[in-house]
Enzyme design. Structure first.
Site, PDB file in Angstrom:
ATOM      1  N   VAL A  61       0.812  -1.226   0.000  1.00  0.00           N
ATOM      2  CA  VAL A  61       0.000   0.000   0.000  1.00  0.00           C
ATOM      3  C   VAL A  61       0.842   1.272   0.000  1.00  0.00           C
ATOM      4  O   VAL A  61       0.303   2.365  -0.199  1.00  0.00           O
ATOM      5  CB  VAL A  61      -0.991   0.038   1.194  1.00  0.00           C
ATOM      6  CG1 VAL A  61      -2.044  -1.032   1.054  1.00  0.00           C
ATOM      7  CG2 VAL A  61      -0.247  -0.080   2.533  1.00  0.00           C
ATOM      8  N   TYR A 150       1.608   6.160  16.026  1.00  0.00           N
ATOM      9  CA  TYR A 150       0.261   5.662  15.765  1.00  0.00           C
ATOM     10  C   TYR A 150      -0.754   6.801  15.871  1.00  0.00           C
ATOM     11  O   TYR A 150      -1.573   7.015  14.968  1.00  0.00           O
ATOM     12  CB  TYR A 150      -0.095   4.544  16.748  1.00  0.00           C
ATOM     13  CG  TYR A 150      -1.415   3.880  16.437  1.00  0.00           C
ATOM     14  CD1 TYR A 150      -1.523   3.000  15.360  1.00  0.00           C
ATOM     15  CD2 TYR A 150      -2.548   4.135  17.202  1.00  0.00           C
ATOM     16  CE1 TYR A 150      -2.736   2.387  15.057  1.00  0.00           C
ATOM     17  CE2 TYR A 150      -3.755   3.524  16.917  1.00  0.00           C
ATOM     18  CZ  TYR A 150      -3.847   2.654  15.849  1.00  0.00           C
ATOM     19  OH  TYR A 150      -5.057   2.057  15.545  1.00  0.00           O
TER      20      TYR A 150
END
Length: 244
Positions: A61, A150
């Protein structure tokens, strides 16, 4: 009639976990689904299980070339693409002082840059199709603080979603983000983390972690025409965690 009849969807990170759950739900609701992942063995097995309306493509991706190949093949096999679920992502639980530059750039590439590349690639195909729905999977840590790397990337997904939604509204393309809390995926409920997750669940207002299917139901809604007037918005599936 099934809720995704005549829809062609691409779901990234679909070999296992939430992505696999989304793919199963979409197939049940009448969509043709392209599942993408780096895990070729699990991805191929799931596509075979789901039947003729599922196709697996190995996909990095973070690669623009891979994205172009995936969307082009999806259209060639199933027809015009009108749903994209940017689900692929990784977690990292290190302090800012422990995180290396290489680790930081990796999580940015996978969690953030991949979403940009996916939207950039699929939008021209959706324009040709006359519209579509993009669902970007963020996190409750796209709303409140969590681990470095994150949290940053999940906030970025939220921002990209809003920017893309404004740009794409004139094309009939809706763009929304989904913000799951703690979900009972294999990664979360493995033996070495199970006790900690059970203890954490006591602090969730609904007193339990979510099942993947509960997130899939939200993603299904946003992919369907039922969400025809929703764009640029956050849809939270966290048992009330961010409401506290």
């Amino acid at each position: 009639m099934a809720r995704l009849t005549n829809k062609v969807a691409i779901i990234t990170g679909a070999a296992q976990g939430m992505g696999a759950s989304h793919a199963k739900k979409f197939i049940e609701e009448g969509a043709k689904v392209v599942l993408t992942d780096l895990n070729e063995e699990k991805g191929q097995a799931l596509a075979a299980e789901l039947g003729e309306n599922a196709l697996f493509i190995k996909h990095n991706v973070t690669s623009a070339e891979d994205w172009e190949a995936v969307v082009t093949r999806a259209e060639r096999v199933f027809g015009q693409v009108n749903v994209l679920v940017n689900n692929a992502g990784i977690t990292m639980a290190k302090s800012i002082l422990q995180t290396t530059e290489e680790e930081y750039r990796r999580i940015v590439d996978i969690n953030q840059v991949s979403v940009f590349l996916g939207m950039k690639t699929v939008i021209p195909f959706m324009q040709k199709a006359g519209g579509g729905s993009i669902v970007n999977i963020s996190s409750m840590n796209g709303l409140v603080a969590g681990a470095i790397g994150y949290t940053d990337t999940k906030f970025a997904v939220r921002g990209m979603t809003k920017a893309a939604a404004m740009e794409c509204a004139n094309y009939g393309i809706r763009v929304n983000s989904v913000h799951p809390g703690v979900i009972a995926t294999p990664m979360v409920v493995q033996e070495d983390t199970k006790a900690a997750v059970e203890e954490f669940s006591k602090h969730i207002p609904l007193k339990r972690v979510a099942q993947s299917e509960e997130v899939s139901n939200m993603v299904l809604f946003l992919a369907s025409d039922e969400a025809s007037y929703s764009t640029g918005s956050e849809f939270v599936v966290d048992g009330g965690m961010t409401a506290q």
